[in-house]
Scaffold this active site. Sequence first.
Site, short mmCIF file in Angstrom:
data_model
loop_
_atom_site.label_atom_id
_atom_site.label_comp_id
_atom_site.label_asym_id
_atom_site.label_seq_id
_atom_site.Cartn_x
_atom_site.Cartn_y
_atom_site.Cartn_z
N PHE A 121 0.51 -2.46 -2.84
CA PHE A 121 1.78 -1.96 -2.31
C PHE A 121 1.64 -1.82 -0.80
O PHE A 121 0.74 -1.14 -0.32
CB PHE A 121 2.17 -0.61 -2.92
CG PHE A 121 3.51 -0.14 -2.42
CD1 PHE A 121 4.69 -0.60 -2.99
CD2 PHE A 121 3.59 0.73 -1.33
CE1 PHE A 121 5.93 -0.19 -2.50
CE2 PHE A 121 4.83 1.13 -0.83
CZ PHE A 121 6.00 0.67 -1.42
N ASP A 165 -5.08 -1.57 4.62
CA ASP A 165 -3.88 -0.74 4.62
C ASP A 165 -4.30 0.65 4.13
O ASP A 165 -4.48 0.87 2.94
CB ASP A 165 -2.81 -1.36 3.70
CG ASP A 165 -1.55 -0.50 3.64
OD1 ASP A 165 -1.58 0.65 4.12
OD2 ASP A 165 -0.54 -0.99 3.09
N LYS A 215 1.98 7.59 6.78
CA LYS A 215 2.08 8.78 5.93
C LYS A 215 1.55 10.08 6.56
O LYS A 215 2.31 10.80 7.17
CB LYS A 215 1.47 8.50 4.57
CG LYS A 215 2.34 7.51 3.77
CD LYS A 215 2.08 7.51 2.29
CE LYS A 215 3.19 6.78 1.54
NZ LYS A 215 2.85 5.44 1.07
C1 LIG Z 1 3.63 4.19 1.33
C2 LIG Z 1 2.85 2.98 1.66
C3 LIG Z 1 3.35 2.01 2.56
C4 LIG Z 1 4.74 2.07 3.11
O1 LIG Z 1 4.94 3.15 3.95
P1 LIG Z 1 6.44 3.53 4.42
O2 LIG Z 1 6.22 4.61 5.41
O3 LIG Z 1 7.18 3.97 3.20
O4 LIG Z 1 7.02 2.31 5.01
C5 LIG Z 1 2.52 0.97 2.90
N1 LIG Z 1 1.29 0.85 2.38
C6 LIG Z 1 0.78 1.75 1.53
C7 LIG Z 1 -0.61 1.58 1.02
C8 LIG Z 1 1.55 2.84 1.13
O5 LIG Z 1 1.06 3.71 0.23
#
Ligand SMILES: *Cc1c(COP(=O)(O)O)cnc(C)c1O
Length: 390
Positions: free
Chosen positions: A134, A219, A248
């Site tokens: 994700f 990520d 986040k």
């Molecule tokens: C939540 C998340 C995103 C997206 O972040 P947003 O601030 O909602 O755009 C991207 N990568 C990972 C691993 C995430 O958990």
Amino acid sequence: MQQPANANFVANTYSRFPLTFEKGQGARLWDKEGREYIDFTSGIAVCNLGHCHPQVVQAIKKQAETLIHTSNLYWIEEQLRLAKRLAEHSFADQAFFCNSGAESVEAAIKLARKRGHELRGPNCYDIVCLEGAFHGRTLAAITATGQPQYQRGFEPLVPGFTHIPPNDIYAAELAIGRRTAAVIVEPIQGEGGVRPLSDDFLSALRTFCDKQNAILIFDEVQVGMGRTGSLFAYEQTPVVPDVICLAKALGNGVPIGAMLAKQEVMKHFGPGSHASTFGGNPLSCAAANAVLDVMLASDFFEHVKAMADYLRAGLEKFSANRPGKVAEIRGRGLIQAVEFVEPLPDLALKFMEKGFLVLLGHEKILRLLPPLIISQEEIKAFLEALEELA
Ligand SMILES: *Cc1c(COP(=O)(O)O)cnc(C)c1O
């Protein structure tokens, strides 16, 4: 379920719990009726320091009274300080600031392609990603996201992305070639159900990327900022990536994202190549600097590790007491999951009725992301509720 007034004025993109919070403090939230909840979601891995952490509140207040926004046409003191501190505490040399996780992923993908084009020509653009990943909701991010449910209806997707199964070294070797600009992975897949990548797989990705002169992007939007028991998740793996994506928990609730890289890589982003109006503005950087003040204090990660061990031991015990009920306990630090054998679709609602907020994925993966400042008593109360409800 009853909807609040004005609900029809908000786009219907979420299925929401029938709950509105009024205030938060530490690991706790209170709804409008004054009911108390212990938050095992941290606003989805955002409020890692808990709700309304006093140092973050103080920093935002002070900055709001001084200067909220200029633009990136001018230097921003708090941004310079944040960039330096992120570099000092990671492998990276430089930071690009944006406002969200998807934007940090987008920035990393654009940087990888720019670098690929400049070093190896126009055919070097492919981004290798993992099934079950994700990476956010922009078009490039849903393309990288290896889950069809986020992609359906938005086609055509962005060309030049290849997906392979996680932890499949042979598939990685086949997929990473001359056209590969980057490989992007979450060191622990978060949204996909808390699935850590194996050390062997990560080491193999590092080797294949080096061989092809592609970059390795982690990520860490969900698992960075202390979640796994160190400031960054890569520190607990055998490899050092070339780029990490953060968002986040970086601002503990104030929107901010960052893409960190070595200067050798970031140099491919020259003036005019990428930008963000709000990215790295004084207010969000003041919040992120306060987050670092707290996390870099000497005993912060001792507490995270102690709470992680306590939670993990409790989950293992729960599992051992219920043969055949739990498929697996997974995670690292304070991102943990209980995967049940059978779906328990009402589990999150039942927890809510008992005063606990939890995330439930695929109806059977209980994903736990408590604030890192959570207390042993709060974890104990949760474990008792788990015994009762599942
Ligand atoms: C939540 C998340 C995103 C997206 O972040 P947003 O601030 O909602 O755009 C991207 N990568 C990972 C691993 C995430 O958990």
